[in-house]
Design a protein around this motif. Structure first.
Motif, PDB file in Angstrom:
ATOM      1  N   ILE A 173       0.856  -1.192  -0.143  1.00  0.00           N
ATOM      2  CA  ILE A 173       0.022  -0.066   0.215  1.00  0.00           C
ATOM      3  C   ILE A 173       1.082   1.146   0.018  1.00  0.00           C
ATOM      4  N   ALA A 174       0.652   2.329  -0.955  1.00  0.00           N
ATOM      5  CA  ALA A 174       1.505   3.299  -1.064  1.00  0.00           C
ATOM      6  C   ALA A 174       0.625   4.470  -1.248  1.00  0.00           C
ATOM      7  N   ALA A 175       1.276   5.688  -1.287  1.00  0.00           N
ATOM      8  CA  ALA A 175       0.554   7.102  -1.526  1.00  0.00           C
ATOM      9  C   ALA A 175       1.527   7.835  -2.257  1.00  0.00           C
ATOM     10  N   ARG A 176       0.710   8.568  -2.977  1.00  0.00           N
ATOM     11  CA  ARG A 176       1.328   9.728  -3.910  1.00  0.00           C
ATOM     12  C   ARG A 176       0.582  11.033  -3.384  1.00  0.00           C
ATOM     13  N   LEU A 178       0.085  15.150  -4.142  1.00  0.00           N
ATOM     14  CA  LEU A 178       0.096  16.356  -5.364  1.00  0.00           C
ATOM     15  C   LEU A 178       1.038  16.566  -5.963  1.00  0.00           C
ATOM     16  N   ASP A 179       2.148  16.635  -5.470  1.00  0.00           N
ATOM     17  CA  ASP A 179       3.575  16.985  -5.995  1.00  0.00           C
ATOM     18  C   ASP A 179       4.431  15.899  -6.395  1.00  0.00           C
ATOM     19  N   GLY A 180       3.740  14.610  -6.399  1.00  0.00           N
ATOM     20  CA  GLY A 180       4.411  13.232  -7.001  1.00  0.00           C
ATOM     21  C   GLY A 180       5.314  12.705  -5.703  1.00  0.00           C
ATOM     22  N   GLU A 181       4.977  13.029  -4.564  1.00  0.00           N
ATOM     23  CA  GLU A 181       5.798  12.332  -3.272  1.00  0.00           C
ATOM     24  C   GLU A 181       5.228  11.006  -3.336  1.00  0.00           C
ATOM     25  N   PHE A 182       6.303  10.019  -2.860  1.00  0.00           N
ATOM     26  CA  PHE A 182       5.863   8.696  -2.975  1.00  0.00           C
ATOM     27  C   PHE A 182       6.107   8.029  -1.376  1.00  0.00           C
ATOM     28  N   VAL A 183       5.057   7.569  -0.838  1.00  0.00           N
ATOM     29  CA  VAL A 183       5.742   6.689   0.375  1.00  0.00           C
ATOM     30  C   VAL A 183       4.918   5.347   0.229  1.00  0.00           C
ATOM     31  N   HIS A 184       5.351   4.805   0.970  1.00  0.00           N
ATOM     32  CA  HIS A 184       5.008   3.273   1.133  1.00  0.00           C
ATOM     33  C   HIS A 184       4.990   2.638   2.364  1.00  0.00           C
ATOM     34  N   TRP A 185       3.715   1.834   2.775  1.00  0.00           N
ATOM     35  CA  TRP A 185       3.915   1.073   4.211  1.00  0.00           C
ATOM     36  C   TRP A 185       4.771   0.000   4.120  1.00  0.00           C
ATOM     37  N   PRO A 186       5.059  -0.976   5.128  1.00  0.00           N
ATOM     38  CA  PRO A 186       5.800  -2.073   4.951  1.00  0.00           C
ATOM     39  C   PRO A 186       4.780  -3.102   4.290  1.00  0.00           C
ATOM     40  N   ILE A 187       5.623  -3.938   3.815  1.00  0.00           N
ATOM     41  CA  ILE A 187       4.778  -4.888   3.056  1.00  0.00           C
ATOM     42  C   ILE A 187       3.979  -5.795   3.876  1.00  0.00           C
ATOM     43  N   ILE A 188       2.787  -6.137   3.348  1.00  0.00           N
ATOM     44  CA  ILE A 188       1.769  -6.846   4.373  1.00  0.00           C
ATOM     45  C   ILE A 188       1.408  -8.390   3.897  1.00  0.00           C
ATOM     46  N   GLU A 189       1.414  -9.301   4.413  1.00  0.00           N
ATOM     47  CA  GLU A 189       1.234 -10.450   4.005  1.00  0.00           C
ATOM     48  C   GLU A 189      -0.257 -10.890   4.137  1.00  0.00           C
ATOM     49  N   ASN A 190      -0.961 -11.466   3.179  1.00  0.00           N
ATOM     50  CA  ASN A 190      -2.512 -11.563   3.399  1.00  0.00           C
ATOM     51  C   ASN A 190      -2.886 -13.409   3.373  1.00  0.00           C
ATOM     52  N   GLU A 223       2.993   5.979 -10.444  1.00  0.00           N
ATOM     53  CA  GLU A 223       3.549   7.069 -11.285  1.00  0.00           C
ATOM     54  C   GLU A 223       2.909   6.694 -12.716  1.00  0.00           C
ATOM     55  N   ALA A 224       2.857   5.620 -13.133  1.00  0.00           N
ATOM     56  CA  ALA A 224       2.123   5.275 -14.511  1.00  0.00           C
ATOM     57  C   ALA A 224       0.520   5.855 -14.455  1.00  0.00           C
ATOM     58  N   LEU A 225      -0.113   5.496 -13.465  1.00  0.00           N
ATOM     59  CA  LEU A 225      -1.292   6.083 -13.349  1.00  0.00           C
ATOM     60  C   LEU A 225      -1.596   7.556 -12.841  1.00  0.00           C
ATOM     61  N   ASN A 226      -0.475   8.033 -12.509  1.00  0.00           N
ATOM     62  CA  ASN A 226      -0.628   9.467 -12.116  1.00  0.00           C
ATOM     63  C   ASN A 226      -1.599   9.540 -11.134  1.00  0.00           C
ATOM     64  N   VAL A 227      -1.304   8.657 -10.303  1.00  0.00           N
ATOM     65  CA  VAL A 227      -2.288   8.735  -8.807  1.00  0.00           C
ATOM     66  C   VAL A 227      -2.179   9.740  -8.067  1.00  0.00           C
ATOM     67  N   VAL A 228      -3.075  10.309  -7.386  1.00  0.00           N
ATOM     68  CA  VAL A 228      -2.854  11.117  -6.166  1.00  0.00           C
ATOM     69  C   VAL A 228      -3.657  10.637  -5.111  1.00  0.00           C
ATOM     70  N   GLY A 229      -3.229   9.928  -3.891  1.00  0.00           N
ATOM     71  CA  GLY A 229      -4.063   9.198  -3.141  1.00  0.00           C
ATOM     72  C   GLY A 229      -3.497   7.985  -2.637  1.00  0.00           C
ATOM     73  N   VAL A 230      -3.975   7.118  -1.889  1.00  0.00           N
ATOM     74  CA  VAL A 230      -3.630   5.854  -1.595  1.00  0.00           C
ATOM     75  C   VAL A 230      -3.915   4.666  -2.638  1.00  0.00           C
ATOM     76  N   LEU A 231      -3.007   4.071  -3.021  1.00  0.00           N
ATOM     77  CA  LEU A 231      -3.328   2.686  -3.942  1.00  0.00           C
ATOM     78  C   LEU A 231      -2.555   1.611  -3.437  1.00  0.00           C
ATOM     79  N   CYS A 232      -3.524   0.405  -3.509  1.00  0.00           N
ATOM     80  CA  CYS A 232      -2.893  -0.936  -3.086  1.00  0.00           C
ATOM     81  C   CYS A 232      -2.712  -1.628  -4.406  1.00  0.00           C
ATOM     82  N   VAL A 233      -1.315  -2.297  -4.284  1.00  0.00           N
ATOM     83  CA  VAL A 233      -0.875  -3.463  -5.323  1.00  0.00           C
ATOM     84  C   VAL A 233      -1.012  -4.616  -4.689  1.00  0.00           C
ATOM     85  N   SER A 255      -6.233  -4.558   3.257  1.00  0.00           N
ATOM     86  CA  SER A 255      -5.278  -5.195   4.038  1.00  0.00           C
ATOM     87  C   SER A 255      -4.574  -4.087   4.862  1.00  0.00           C
ATOM     88  N   GLY A 256      -4.882  -2.992   4.590  1.00  0.00           N
ATOM     89  CA  GLY A 256      -4.091  -1.697   5.239  1.00  0.00           C
ATOM     90  C   GLY A 256      -4.806  -1.289   6.531  1.00  0.00           C
TER      91      GLY A 256
END
Ligand code: AMP
Length: 358
Positions: A173-176, A178-190, A223-233, A255-256
């Motif tokens: 789970i990560a977030a981007r 408005l200025d393109g800053e990227f952060v992610h949480w530790p990986i989660i196992e499901n 980045e490819a989706l130009n997301v602003v907000g949280v997205l989970c892969v 999972s987050g």
């Protein structure tokens, strides 16, 4: 949970949904009830707020477009459009060089026959749109079975995927901002049960190269989706150590939910920060954690015994305020914090089992 995070930071929340007395509506300042295709109501709603976001990716793209005429929509409607349809999502991922299981578009029985020839058995057939938690999903284990599956049905568009014999399921789970800053949480196992998320834990013991790759893929997707907000892969990790993307969720993800109790900044607060153009908060995990989902099945013999779960002091109870507890419906979750993620998982499961003992 988004509305709770927003209210805590002093924001007012308006919510729009086709239903009344929704979990968000119970916390929001204003609850508007109208169908998603009532575009006049959508525009009126959007005129009343500073920014629009969503917590459900099956909001129609036209609804997002109508809202965007009156207020910024973050992430924008193209993110919804890509991720709410499995074929569009997988095609986008493949075209951008991200790893996905082999797949084919299926309209007819002939497509299914040739798809199975190419992909092989077992395979998984899924509806292309509006699918989640294994709904509209079939595992095909023989070529004969395929013949009966699509027999006589024009049916909705589908996707055929190779069945992945995974070792583990992971989410990043990560977030981007408005200025393109990227952060992610530790990986989660499901862990899933009947295709529905059952248990999530963090941190996860993984080879550093796998962790790095999962995070770099996630960064690339946002980045490819130009997301602003949280997205989970959501990833499959195969037995040979390969990462494959199962699906994307362009919003805070089940999972987050453990980030609410276990991290400096929860995924919900981060969604708020991102869509409101604030700097992003720290995603540090304060303690190992586990989250156990509470499904409607727990209500089979009446109201669960909440006090029993609360007797485990490391466990936090979250109930969403959904009105009807149907089997398979996510009604809430338990989060446990402990010295290790294994211990946290044990506590969360013990507390959940205690709910059933009356
Ligand atoms: P989904 O609704 O696509 O996220 O699927 C729900 C769950 O079903 C996944 O988390 C997996 O446990 C399982 N699943 C879905 N697709 C596949 C696949 N292609 N191979 C193996 N398991 C799958």
């Amino acid at each position: 949970m988004f509305a709770i995070a927003a209210r805590r930071m002093g924001y007012r929340v308006h919510t729009f949904s086709p239903e009344t007395d929704t979990p968000t509506g119970q916390v929001a300042d204003v609850e508007i009830t109208a169908p998603y295709d009532d575009l006049a109501a959508v525009k009126k709603f959007a005129r009343s707020v500073g920014v629009v976001t969503f917590e459900f990716e099956n909001v129609p793209a036209d609804t997002a477009a109508a809202a965007a005429e009156a207020a910024p929509v973050r992430p924008d409607g193209t993110v919804l459009h890509t991720t709410q349809h499995r074929l569009r999502e997988k095609t986008f991922l493949l075209q951008n060089g991200f790893p996905v299981p082999r797949f084919r578009s299926i309209h007819t029985i002939e497509d299914l026959r040739s798809g199975l020839q190419e992909i092989g058995c077992p395979a998984v057939l899924k509806t292309a749109g509006y699918g989640y938690d294994g709904k509209g999903q079939f595992k095909i284990t023989s070529f004969d079975q395929a013949e009966t599956l699509l027999e006589g049905s024009g049916g909705p568009e589908r996707i055929l995927e190779s069945f992945v014999d995974f070792e583990r399921e992971l989410s990043v789970i990560a977030a981007r901002g408005l200025d393109g800053e990227f952060v992610h949480w530790p990986i989660i196992e499901n862990t899933h049960r009947n295709h529905i998320l059952d248990l999530s834990v963090a941190p996860v013991n993984l080879p550093p190269s796998v962790s790095r790759e999962a995070i770099e893929i996630t960064r690339g997707v946002l980045e490819a989706l130009n997301v602003v907000g949280v997205l989970c892969v959501e990833f499959f990790l195969t037995r040979s150590g390969q990462l494959l993307i199962n699906e994307l969720a362009p919003r805070p993800h089940n999972s987050g939910h453990l980030t609410f109790d276990a991290c400096v900044t929860s995924q919900f607060e981060q969604q708020l920060r991102a869509v409101c153009g604030l700097p992003l908060g720290s995603t540090e995990l304060l303690r190992p954690a586990a989250m156990a989902n509470l499904l409607g099945d727990l209500w089979k013999d009446g109201e669960p015994d909440w006090a029993s779960a609360c007797r485990v002091p490391e466990v936090k109870l979250h109930l969403y305020g959904k009105l009807s507890p149907k089997p398979g419906r996510k009604m809430g979750h338990l989060t446990a914090l402990a010295a290790t993620s294994q211990q946290a998982a044990k506590l969360a499961c013990e507390a959940r089992n205690a709910l059933r003992q009356n």
